[in-house]
Design a protein around this motif. Structure first.
Motif, mmCIF file in Angstrom:
data_model
loop_
_atom_site.group_PDB
_atom_site.id
_atom_site.type_symbol
_atom_site.label_atom_id
_atom_site.label_comp_id
_atom_site.label_asym_id
_atom_site.label_seq_id
_atom_site.Cartn_x
_atom_site.Cartn_y
_atom_site.Cartn_z
ATOM 1 N N LYS A 99 -38.387 -20.596 21.995
ATOM 2 C CA LYS A 99 -38.790 -21.874 21.398
ATOM 3 C C LYS A 99 -40.073 -22.380 22.050
ATOM 4 O O LYS A 99 -40.993 -22.846 21.361
ATOM 5 C CB LYS A 99 -37.688 -22.913 21.621
ATOM 6 C CG LYS A 99 -36.429 -22.694 20.801
ATOM 7 C CD LYS A 99 -35.488 -23.846 21.112
ATOM 8 C CE LYS A 99 -34.066 -23.596 20.719
ATOM 9 N NZ LYS A 99 -33.181 -24.620 21.292
ATOM 10 N N TYR B 108 -46.275 -23.725 10.470
ATOM 11 C CA TYR B 108 -45.190 -23.673 11.452
ATOM 12 C C TYR B 108 -43.840 -23.509 10.761
ATOM 13 O O TYR B 108 -43.072 -22.610 11.066
ATOM 14 C CB TYR B 108 -45.248 -24.978 12.246
ATOM 15 C CG TYR B 108 -44.242 -25.174 13.347
ATOM 16 C CD1 TYR B 108 -44.459 -24.653 14.618
ATOM 17 C CD2 TYR B 108 -43.098 -25.943 13.139
ATOM 18 C CE1 TYR B 108 -43.561 -24.882 15.646
ATOM 19 C CE2 TYR B 108 -42.199 -26.179 14.170
ATOM 20 C CZ TYR B 108 -42.437 -25.652 15.421
ATOM 21 O OH TYR B 108 -41.553 -25.889 16.438
ATOM 22 N N HIS B 109 -43.579 -24.377 9.775
ATOM 23 C CA HIS B 109 -42.291 -24.295 9.080
ATOM 24 C C HIS B 109 -42.145 -22.984 8.330
ATOM 25 O O HIS B 109 -41.072 -22.409 8.260
ATOM 26 C CB HIS B 109 -42.129 -25.473 8.118
ATOM 27 C CG HIS B 109 -41.989 -26.782 8.832
ATOM 28 N ND1 HIS B 109 -41.047 -26.988 9.804
ATOM 29 C CD2 HIS B 109 -42.683 -27.938 8.738
ATOM 30 C CE1 HIS B 109 -41.151 -28.214 10.273
ATOM 31 N NE2 HIS B 109 -42.151 -28.814 9.645
ATOM 32 N N LYS C 241 -34.087 -26.995 14.873
ATOM 33 C CA LYS C 241 -35.461 -26.758 14.434
ATOM 34 C C LYS C 241 -36.255 -28.054 14.446
ATOM 35 O O LYS C 241 -37.403 -28.092 14.869
ATOM 36 C CB LYS C 241 -35.441 -26.182 13.012
ATOM 37 C CG LYS C 241 -36.110 -24.829 12.910
ATOM 38 C CD LYS C 241 -36.222 -24.430 11.474
ATOM 39 C CE LYS C 241 -35.433 -23.163 11.211
ATOM 40 N NZ LYS C 241 -35.508 -22.727 9.831
ATOM 41 N N TYR D 130 -39.074 -16.650 15.452
ATOM 42 C CA TYR D 130 -37.878 -16.803 16.264
ATOM 43 C C TYR D 130 -37.110 -15.482 16.342
ATOM 44 O O TYR D 130 -36.698 -15.050 17.404
ATOM 45 C CB TYR D 130 -37.003 -17.905 15.665
ATOM 46 C CG TYR D 130 -35.785 -18.234 16.491
ATOM 47 C CD1 TYR D 130 -35.886 -18.998 17.637
ATOM 48 C CD2 TYR D 130 -34.535 -17.757 16.109
ATOM 49 C CE1 TYR D 130 -34.767 -19.289 18.398
ATOM 50 C CE2 TYR D 130 -33.413 -18.048 16.853
ATOM 51 C CZ TYR D 130 -33.529 -18.816 17.998
ATOM 52 O OH TYR D 130 -32.413 -19.100 18.744
ATOM 53 N N GLU E 3 -37.381 -28.945 17.875
ATOM 54 C CA GLU E 3 -38.556 -28.183 18.309
ATOM 55 C C GLU E 3 -39.817 -28.721 17.652
ATOM 56 O O GLU E 3 -40.866 -28.841 18.274
ATOM 57 C CB GLU E 3 -38.384 -26.697 17.943
ATOM 58 C CG GLU E 3 -37.407 -25.964 18.821
ATOM 59 C CD GLU E 3 -37.651 -26.215 20.296
ATOM 60 O OE1 GLU E 3 -38.760 -25.905 20.773
ATOM 61 O OE2 GLU E 3 -36.754 -26.742 20.967
ATOM 62 N N PHE E 4 -39.680 -29.036 16.361
ATOM 63 C CA PHE E 4 -40.836 -29.536 15.630
ATOM 64 C C PHE E 4 -41.317 -30.867 16.218
ATOM 65 O O PHE E 4 -42.512 -31.102 16.356
ATOM 66 C CB PHE E 4 -40.497 -29.677 14.143
ATOM 67 C CG PHE E 4 -41.615 -30.240 13.333
ATOM 68 C CD1 PHE E 4 -42.836 -29.595 13.290
ATOM 69 C CD2 PHE E 4 -41.467 -31.424 12.632
ATOM 70 C CE1 PHE E 4 -43.888 -30.111 12.557
ATOM 71 C CE2 PHE E 4 -42.505 -31.956 11.900
ATOM 72 C CZ PHE E 4 -43.722 -31.290 11.859
ATOM 73 N N TYR F 152 -41.548 -20.117 11.109
ATOM 74 C CA TYR F 152 -40.692 -20.313 12.271
ATOM 75 C C TYR F 152 -39.583 -19.262 12.396
ATOM 76 O O TYR F 152 -39.438 -18.627 13.437
ATOM 77 C CB TYR F 152 -40.075 -21.723 12.267
ATOM 78 C CG TYR F 152 -39.570 -22.091 13.646
ATOM 79 C CD1 TYR F 152 -40.380 -22.797 14.519
ATOM 80 C CD2 TYR F 152 -38.304 -21.689 14.093
ATOM 81 C CE1 TYR F 152 -39.945 -23.104 15.801
ATOM 82 C CE2 TYR F 152 -37.881 -21.985 15.373
ATOM 83 C CZ TYR F 152 -38.697 -22.704 16.220
ATOM 84 O OH TYR F 152 -38.290 -22.994 17.491
ATOM 85 N N ILE G 110 -43.144 -20.351 20.911
ATOM 86 C CA ILE G 110 -43.601 -20.646 19.546
ATOM 87 C C ILE G 110 -44.441 -21.930 19.554
ATOM 88 O O ILE G 110 -45.553 -21.973 19.018
ATOM 89 C CB ILE G 110 -42.410 -20.798 18.570
ATOM 90 C CG1 ILE G 110 -41.651 -19.476 18.454
ATOM 91 C CG2 ILE G 110 -42.891 -21.240 17.193
ATOM 92 C CD1 ILE G 110 -40.417 -19.535 17.584
ATOM 93 N N ASN G 111 -43.917 -22.968 20.213
ATOM 94 C CA ASN G 111 -44.672 -24.226 20.252
ATOM 95 C C ASN G 111 -46.008 -24.064 20.970
ATOM 96 O O ASN G 111 -47.025 -24.602 20.530
ATOM 97 C CB ASN G 111 -43.835 -25.323 20.901
ATOM 98 C CG ASN G 111 -42.880 -25.969 19.916
ATOM 99 O OD1 ASN G 111 -42.886 -25.621 18.727
ATOM 100 N ND2 ASN G 111 -42.064 -26.885 20.380
#
Lengths: 221, 329
Positions: free
Chosen positions: A75, A53-54, B65, A61, B68-69, A57, A78-79
């Motif tokens: 957002k 994910y990181h 960010k 985005y 969101e995480f 991202y 993505i989640n």
């Protein structure tokens, strides 16, 4: 736009709209690391998923914004993609190219969300859903400003910049290319790129302080 | 380069500063955080520059960010809890009993062992990644599983025999039971146990298997050699054979109690100890380092916490990538 950065491998997409998804070039082993993380989360370790994910991202985005110009929707999408991956972890195989795989999931998710929106708005009634169109960098920069006034200012300042300035800004900040890379690509010298960008930044900064002033003026009022 | 004379546009054109904004390089992030803290009068300019870098790059800032995480993590935690409930209805048979026995440590709330259902070979797999884990087996024996290690327990464990498969490192405290022999297979070596405390180290990044006996008695067999160990002895595999050696009993007893001790440690000693303790391959970049004398004691701390302390004190740069660690200066 930005077709130069398309992946040369694996994707073989029939859609012209599949955007470039540059793997962060600072990490040459990113692909292998991603495969390790992938196996981790398939073995019920959510941290593997978080690492992917990181890693991806910003790229997701970017593409999302250029397609829908709606931060909230991007957002959320993505989640959604990552929650879905987690739920299906036991059925998944290890894809050949993990970024591309996730990217395609993301694109589908966006299409779905867009489809919902379109159904709601009368404008699109009766029209079949179309492939999302990617917006130009300029349109993205302008569209990202939520405030109408700021949007106009942004439009104005971008109109003042030369095509070359805008191209360098896009390559340096949006594509995250180094000055050397831009120099190789455009055959302008690093010095020229630096100076061109510097002039552009000064212009931007003037507008920015103007922004702050207008903001202050609003607050005082 | 006179940073004091920098205006927002100059910061924006500094590549290190951009990497700080994007948080893509730890060194740059550390440098600019430090620099801005020491030059608060420049903060308005750096903030302006950072805002523009993110705006022109069409990127979220760190706190957006993070938000969101957190949402993602919350959704996955919820799914985990529901998934666990669903799974508990499955007929687990032997594995369930064993699992119940193992649900002791708090870590089990987070990590669920996995049972593979295949006719002949059903295993429960325990995996310890960044923190070590204690596993209590159906026969009452305990296993401390070191970081980056995997232990496979067959579903038939404790029926006619007690057999385990290890990758990585683990310390075993075995309940005596003459009727059911206790064996551990790790790489090319098999250890047969007779009521005992011993340790097996078999990481993939090391090309041998080490067996250390703390008390009791074990038989160790490799491809073409076998031997019995006495307490305090150690053997390691080498080309299908076994070589006798010794181990540091004090270090081993520290390991058991979770105490990681650095005493006037040099760079090489730090590297060795981290490699030993956390089961990660440590690479030290060749360079002329200033002499390091690091002292510190950590009780049951994770690798990242220990690294944070070491880097803070020594100014070394340590990066983790998968199961590997890179030390720079």
């Amino acid at each position: 736009m930005a077709a130069h950065n398309l992946f040369p491998v694996a994707l073989s997409s029939p859609h012209k709209n599949i955007a470039p998804l540059p793997v962060p070039d600072s990490k040459p082993a990113a692909g292998e690391a991603l495969a390790v993380f992938w196996t981790e989360f398939q073995q019920h370790n959510e941290h593997g998923l978080y690492k992917i994910y990181h890693e991806l991202y910003d790229n997701l985005y970017h593409y999302g914004i250029s397609v829908v110009l709606d931060q909230q929707m991007v957002k959320e999408a993505i989640n959604d993609v990552f929650v879905e991956l987690w739920k299906k972890r036991e059925q998944l195989i290890v894809p050949d190219h993990i970024p591309n795989y996730i990217f395609i999931c993301f694109k589908r998710r966006l299409s779905k969300l867009l489809g919902k929106e379109h159904k709601r708005s009368a404008k699109y009634a009766g029209q079949l859903f179309q492939e999302p169109e990617e917006q130009s960098y300029e349109a993205v920069l302008i569209g990202m400003e939520a405030d109408t006034q700021l949007r106009h200012k942004m439009e104005k300042v971008l109109a003042q910049l030369t095509a070359r300035q805008k191209e360098f800004i896009r390559l340096r900040f949006y594509e995250n290319m180094s000055m050397e890379e831009i120099s190789l690509k455009t055959s302008a010298s690093v010095r020229t790129i630096y100076n061109t960008l510097h002039t552009a930044m000064v212009q931007l900064r003037r507008i920015l302080s103007f922004f702050s002033l207008t903001l202050l003026w609003y607050l005082v009022k | 380069m006179n940073l004091q004379a920098f205006m927002a546009e100059d910061f924006m054109l500094n590549e290190s500063f951009v990497r700080y904004c994007l948080q893509s390089n730890d060194e740059d992030v550390a440098f600019w955080n430090d620099w801005i803290a020491r030059n608060p009068h420049k903060r308005p300019e750096t903030e302006k520059a950072r805002e523009w870098v993110l705006r022109l790059g069409v990127r979220l800032n760190a706190s957006e960010k993070q938000e969101e995480f957190s949402k993602l993590r919350a959704m996955i935690e919820t799914d985990r809890v529901q998934g666990k409930r669903r799974k508990s209805y499955l007929p687990y048979v032997a594995a369930a009993a064993m699992f119940a026995g193992a649900v002791v440590g708090a870590w089990l709330w987070k990590k669920q062992p996995r049972t593979e259902h295949s006719a002949a070979m059903a295993y429960t797999t325990y995996h310890a990644d960044s923190a070590r884990k204690q596993v209590i087996l159906a026969d009452g024996s305990t296993v401390i599983l070191n970081c980056n290690s995997t232990l496979k327990v067959p579903a038939s464990f404790n029926q006619q025999e007690r057999h385990l498969i290890l990758q990585g490192e683990a310390l075993y405290d075995v309940q005596k039971d003459d009727k059911r022999p206790f064996t551990v297979t790790a790489g090319q070596a098999t250890v047969q146990v007779l009521g005992t405390v011993f340790k097996v180290r078999a990481y993939l990044f090391e090309n041998n298997v080490q067996v250390s006996l703390l008390s009791g008695k074990v038989n160790v067999a490799a491809d073409n050699a076998a031997t019995a160990l006495l307490p305090g002895q150690m053997v390691k595999t080498s080309r299908g054979g076994l070589i006798a050696g010794t181990f540091d009993a004090a270090r081993e007893s520290d390991w058991r109690s979770g105490r990681l001790l650095f005493k006037d440690a040099s760079l090489q000693e730090i590297a060795n100890l981290l490699e030993y303790w956390y089961g990660v391959k440590v690479h030290v970049a060749p360079r002329n380092y200033q002499a390091i004398h690091f002292n510190g004691q950590f009780m049951n701390k994770s690798l990242s916490e220990v690294i944070a302390s070491i880097t803070y004190i020594t100014n070394l740069k340590i990066n983790i990538s998968g199961n590997e660690l890179f030390i720079n200066q």
